[in-house]
Design an enzyme around this catalytic site. Structure first.
Site, PDB file in Angstrom:
ATOM      1  CG  HIS A 160     -20.814  18.472   2.910  1.00  0.00           C
ATOM      2  ND1 HIS A 160     -21.391  19.358   3.794  1.00  0.00           N
ATOM      3  CD2 HIS A 160     -19.815  19.163   2.298  1.00  0.00           C
ATOM      4  CE1 HIS A 160     -20.770  20.526   3.713  1.00  0.00           C
ATOM      5  NE2 HIS A 160     -19.796  20.430   2.821  1.00  0.00           N
ATOM      6  CG  HIS A 197     -16.370  19.736   1.588  1.00  0.00           C
ATOM      7  ND1 HIS A 197     -17.195  20.600   0.906  1.00  0.00           N
ATOM      8  CD2 HIS A 197     -15.765  18.970   0.643  1.00  0.00           C
ATOM      9  CE1 HIS A 197     -17.099  20.369  -0.395  1.00  0.00           C
ATOM     10  NE2 HIS A 197     -16.245  19.382  -0.577  1.00  0.00           N
ATOM     11  CG  ASP A 223     -15.715  23.477   5.718  1.00  0.00           C
ATOM     12  OD1 ASP A 223     -15.657  22.524   4.922  1.00  0.00           O
ATOM     13  OD2 ASP A 223     -16.480  24.455   5.557  1.00  0.00           O
ATOM     14  CG  HIS A 224     -19.173  20.976   6.684  1.00  0.00           C
ATOM     15  ND1 HIS A 224     -20.331  21.675   6.916  1.00  0.00           N
ATOM     16  CD2 HIS A 224     -18.456  21.723   5.803  1.00  0.00           C
ATOM     17  CE1 HIS A 224     -20.317  22.790   6.192  1.00  0.00           C
ATOM     18  NE2 HIS A 224     -19.194  22.842   5.508  1.00  0.00           N
ATOM     19  CG  HIS A 271     -21.301  21.870  -1.470  1.00  0.00           C
ATOM     20  ND1 HIS A 271     -20.594  22.980  -1.839  1.00  0.00           N
ATOM     21  CD2 HIS A 271     -20.703  21.403  -0.352  1.00  0.00           C
ATOM     22  CE1 HIS A 271     -19.596  23.170  -0.978  1.00  0.00           C
ATOM     23  NE2 HIS A 271     -19.640  22.225  -0.071  1.00  0.00           N
ATOM     24  CG  ASP A 323     -21.045  23.991   2.990  1.00  0.00           C
ATOM     25  OD1 ASP A 323     -21.512  24.550   4.000  1.00  0.00           O
ATOM     26  OD2 ASP A 323     -19.835  23.744   2.838  1.00  0.00           O
ATOM     27  CG  HIS A 342     -19.834  28.141   5.401  1.00  0.00           C
ATOM     28  ND1 HIS A 342     -18.515  28.242   5.781  1.00  0.00           N
ATOM     29  CD2 HIS A 342     -19.980  26.911   4.858  1.00  0.00           C
ATOM     30  CE1 HIS A 342     -17.876  27.114   5.457  1.00  0.00           C
ATOM     31  NE2 HIS A 342     -18.755  26.274   4.901  1.00  0.00           N
TER      32      HIS A 342
HETATM   33 FE    FE Z   1     -18.293  24.238   4.188  1.00  0.00          FE
HETATM   34 ZN    ZN Z   2     -18.624  22.064   1.882  1.00  0.00          ZN
END
Ligand code: FE
Ligand code: ZN
Length: 240
Positions: free
Chosen positions: A55, A57, A59-60, A113, A132, A170
Site C-alpha cells: 500500500h 503509506h 513507511d511502506h 486499512h 498492514d 509491523h
Molecule cells: Fe505501516
Molecule cells: Zn499503513
C-alpha cells in the site's frame, strides 16, 4: 526461495524474497532504502529486481525512489494506487497472478486499512505478505476503508491453507497480544503463543512469520463471528 527479514524504521518489517538459484530478489515494502542497501552490499551476488508495495503509506514505500535509482528495479503495486505509489511501473489487479523470473504470486485486493491495499500470496511457497491488513494477533486500523471492507479482506485471507506463513508489515505482536488476551482470557493456545513471542523478543528476534493456523486460533479479529462483533472489537482496540 529464502526470506530475509529486514527491520526498518521503528517497528517496520521489509522482506527480501531471494531465489537462491538465480540470486534474484524482490523486496516487499521497503520502508527506507538504507537497511536494504546495507544487506545487498554485504551480499553482492544478490540482484534486486523488483519492489512489491502492499500500500501507499510512506513507511511502506519510503525506499522506492532510492532503490529504483540504484538498482534499476521495477516497482509493482495496485492499479488503483497508481498515483499514490511513488514511481510505480507495473500495475496489478485483484486475483491477478504476477509472475516474473521464478517469482509467482497471486494478488488479493484487501481494502480497509487503505482503499488500495493488496497482499502478495506466493502460493507455491505458501507465504503471504499482508502489509498492514493482517498483523500477528491484530489487524490494521481503518484509515480509508470501512469495517465491512476490512472484515471481508480478512475473510479472504482466512480461506488460505492453514499452514500458510504470514509476513506482516509491523512488529506489533506483543502489544496486539495484550488486547487478545484481555478479550479471550481462557485461550490456552494464545497463552502459549504469548510465551513464544516474549522469548523471541527477549532474544531480539522477530515474531514473524506467524501461521494462519496460529492466527485463526489466537487472533481475536479473525475469531470474530460477524461484522458487528468485528466492528466492536476494532473500536475497542482503537481506544485500548
Ligand atoms: Fe505501516
Ligand atoms: Zn499503513
Amino acid at each position: 526461495m529464502k526470506i530475509k527479514i529486514i527491520k526498518c524504521l521503528q517497528d517496520n518489517f521489509s522482506y527480501l524474497i531471494i531465489d537462491e538459484k538465480s540470486q534474484l530478489a524482490c523486496v516487499i515494502d521497503p520502508s527506507e532504502p538504507d537497511p536494504i542497501i546495507d544487506f545487498l552490499n554485504h551480499n553482492t551476488k544478490i540482484t534486486l529486481k523488483y519492489i512489491l508495495n502492499t500500500h501507499h503509506h510512506y513507511d511502506h514505500v519510503g525506499g522506492n525512489h532510492k532503490l529504483k535509482k540504484k538498482y534499476n528495479c521495477k516497482i509493482i503495486g495496485f492499479k488503483g494506487d497508481k498515483d499514490r505509489i511513488p514511481e510505480i511501473d507495473i500495475l496489478v489487479d485483484d486475483n491477478q497472478i504476477w509472475k516474473k523470473d521464478s517469482f509467482e504470486a497471486k494478488i488479493y485486493h484487501i481494502p480497509g486499512h487503505t482503499t488500495g491495499h493488496i497482499a502478495f500470496h506466493f502460493y507455491n511457497e505458501k507465504k503471504i505478505f499482508t502489509g498492514d491488513t493482517l498483523f500477528s494477533l491484530g489487524c490494521g486500523r481503518l484509515f480509508e476503508g470501512t469495517y465491512e471492507q476490512m472484515f471481508n479482506s480478512l475473510k479472504k485471507i482466512k480461506q488460505l491453507p492453514k499452514d500458510t506463513e504470514i509476513y506482516c508489515g509491523h512488529e506489533y505482536t506483543l502489544q496486539n497480544s495484550k488486547f487478545c488476551i484481555a478479550n479471550d482470557p481462557e485461550n490456552l493456545k494464545l497463552k502459549e503463543k504469548i510465551t513464544i513471542i516474549k522469548n523471541n523478543l527477549r532474544k531480539n528476534l522477530p515474531t514473524v512469520p506467524t501461521t494462519l493456523q496460529d492466527e485463526l486460533e489466537c487472533n481475536i479479529f479473525l475469531k470474530a463471528k460477524d461484522l458487528k462483533s468485528f466492528s466492536k472489537l476494532r473500536d475497542l482496540k482503537d481506544n485500548f
